[in-house]
Design an enzyme around this catalytic site. Structure first.
Site, PDB file in Angstrom:
ATOM      1  N   HIS A 118     -10.514  -0.091  -2.473  1.00  9.61           N
ATOM      2  CA  HIS A 118     -10.390  -2.051  -3.685  1.00  9.61           C
ATOM      3  C   HIS A 118     -10.321  -2.886  -2.414  1.00  9.61           C
ATOM      4  CE1 HIS A 118      -6.061  -0.775  -3.060  1.00  9.61           C
ATOM      5  NE2 HIS A 118      -5.832  -1.915  -2.873  1.00  9.61           N
ATOM      6  N   ASP A 160      -4.326  -6.342  -7.671  1.00 10.52           N
ATOM      7  CA  ASP A 160      -4.824  -7.877  -6.997  1.00 10.52           C
ATOM      8  C   ASP A 160      -5.564  -8.953  -7.402  1.00 10.52           C
ATOM      9  OD1 ASP A 160      -3.313  -6.015  -4.903  1.00 10.52           O
ATOM     10  OD2 ASP A 160      -5.926  -4.853  -4.377  1.00 10.52           O
ATOM     11  N   ASP A 165      -1.317  -1.801   4.909  1.00  2.61           N
ATOM     12  CA  ASP A 165      -1.772  -0.535   5.572  1.00  2.61           C
ATOM     13  C   ASP A 165      -2.669  -0.908   6.145  1.00  2.61           C
ATOM     14  OD1 ASP A 165      -1.661   1.681   7.226  1.00  2.61           O
ATOM     15  OD2 ASP A 165      -1.781   3.408   5.313  1.00  2.61           O
ATOM     16  N   THR A 215       2.071  -5.226  -8.167  1.00  6.75           N
ATOM     17  CA  THR A 215       1.002  -4.355  -9.236  1.00  6.75           C
ATOM     18  C   THR A 215       2.181  -3.331  -9.718  1.00  6.75           C
ATOM     19  OG1 THR A 215       0.693  -3.841  -7.010  1.00  6.75           O
ATOM     20  CG2 THR A 215      -0.793  -5.097  -7.479  1.00  6.75           C
ATOM     21  N   ASP A 267     -11.310  -6.672  -3.260  1.00  8.61           N
ATOM     22  CA  ASP A 267      -9.912  -7.337  -3.997  1.00  8.61           C
ATOM     23  C   ASP A 267      -8.691  -7.782  -2.652  1.00  8.61           C
ATOM     24  OD1 ASP A 267     -11.385  -6.689  -6.470  1.00  8.61           O
ATOM     25  OD2 ASP A 267     -10.055  -5.323  -6.434  1.00  8.61           O
ATOM     26  N   HIS A 275       0.604  -1.426   0.033  1.00  7.84           N
ATOM     27  CA  HIS A 275      -0.212   0.053  -0.010  1.00  7.84           C
ATOM     28  C   HIS A 275       0.914   1.272  -0.501  1.00  7.84           C
ATOM     29  CE1 HIS A 275      -3.664  -2.418   1.408  1.00  7.84           C
ATOM     30  NE2 HIS A 275      -4.059  -2.070   0.759  1.00  7.84           N
ATOM     31  N   SER A 327      -1.925  -1.985 -11.413  1.00  8.43           N
ATOM     32  CA  SER A 327      -2.014  -1.291  -9.925  1.00  8.43           C
ATOM     33  C   SER A 327      -3.422  -2.011  -9.123  1.00  8.43           C
ATOM     34  CB  SER A 327      -2.122  -0.061  -9.710  1.00  8.43           C
ATOM     35  OG  SER A 327      -3.733   0.538 -10.372  1.00  8.43           O
ATOM     36  N   GLY A 328      -3.057  -1.992  -8.102  1.00  8.30           N
ATOM     37  CA  GLY A 328      -4.166  -2.417  -7.020  1.00  8.30           C
ATOM     38  C   GLY A 328      -5.310  -1.902  -7.289  1.00  8.30           C
ATOM     39  N   ARG A 352      -7.941 -14.079   0.674  1.00 10.15           N
ATOM     40  CA  ARG A 352      -8.969 -15.677   1.030  1.00 10.15           C
ATOM     41  C   ARG A 352      -8.171 -16.318   0.417  1.00 10.15           C
ATOM     42  NH1 ARG A 352     -12.643 -17.616  -2.117  1.00 10.15           N
ATOM     43  NH2 ARG A 352     -13.277 -15.726  -2.967  1.00 10.15           N
TER      44      ARG A 352
END
Length: 128
Positions: free
Chosen positions: A95, A68, A88, A43, A98, A17, A62-63, A104
């Site tokens: 997001h 992600d 963070d 990312t 995501d 992050h 990018s995330g 998970r």
């Protein structure tokens, strides 16, 4: 799934992050000789910083715009064997769904996931 497979270079994802990007760069510099042995994916902005620190990395989106999810797909299909995601925990992230999905997927596929530098160091030691 084991961290490495015969005839397959281990892939490690590197993500951070915005509030943790400096920690990611520091982590990469401290572990550069070990990380050079692996195929790295990241990312967008994290990948640019990792490249700037001296490592070759395949940059994804990018995330917030799907990076992600791309990393999660690599994990789910067996193409990524470890994820280092310096999160963070105090920041708000649009997001978050995501991020939760990536975590998970790592759990479902038994792929090591570090969310802080201490755990990331343990994963790198395990990869050696």
């Amino acid at each position: 799934m084991p961290l490495s497979r015969r005839n397959h270079k281990t892939t490690v994802a590197l993500i951070a992050h915005d509030g943790k990007k400096a920690e990611l760069v520091s982590f990469v510099k401290d572990n550069i000789s070990t990380l050079r042995r692996y195929h790295l994916i990241a990312t967008g902005h994290s990948g640019r910083l990792v490249t700037g620190a001296g490592l070759k990395v395949r940059r994804l989106l990018s995330g917030p715009v799907g990076g992600d999810a791309q990393i999660a797909a690599e994990v789910a299909t067996g193409r990524c064997q470890a994820v280092i995601f310096l999160r963070d925990p105090l920041g708000m992230h649009p997001h978050d769904p995501d991020i939760s999905m990536l975590m998970r997927i790592c759990d479902v596929h038994n792929v090591p996931l570090a969310t802080n530098p201490a755990t990331a160091r343990l994963i790198v030691r395990g990869l050696k």
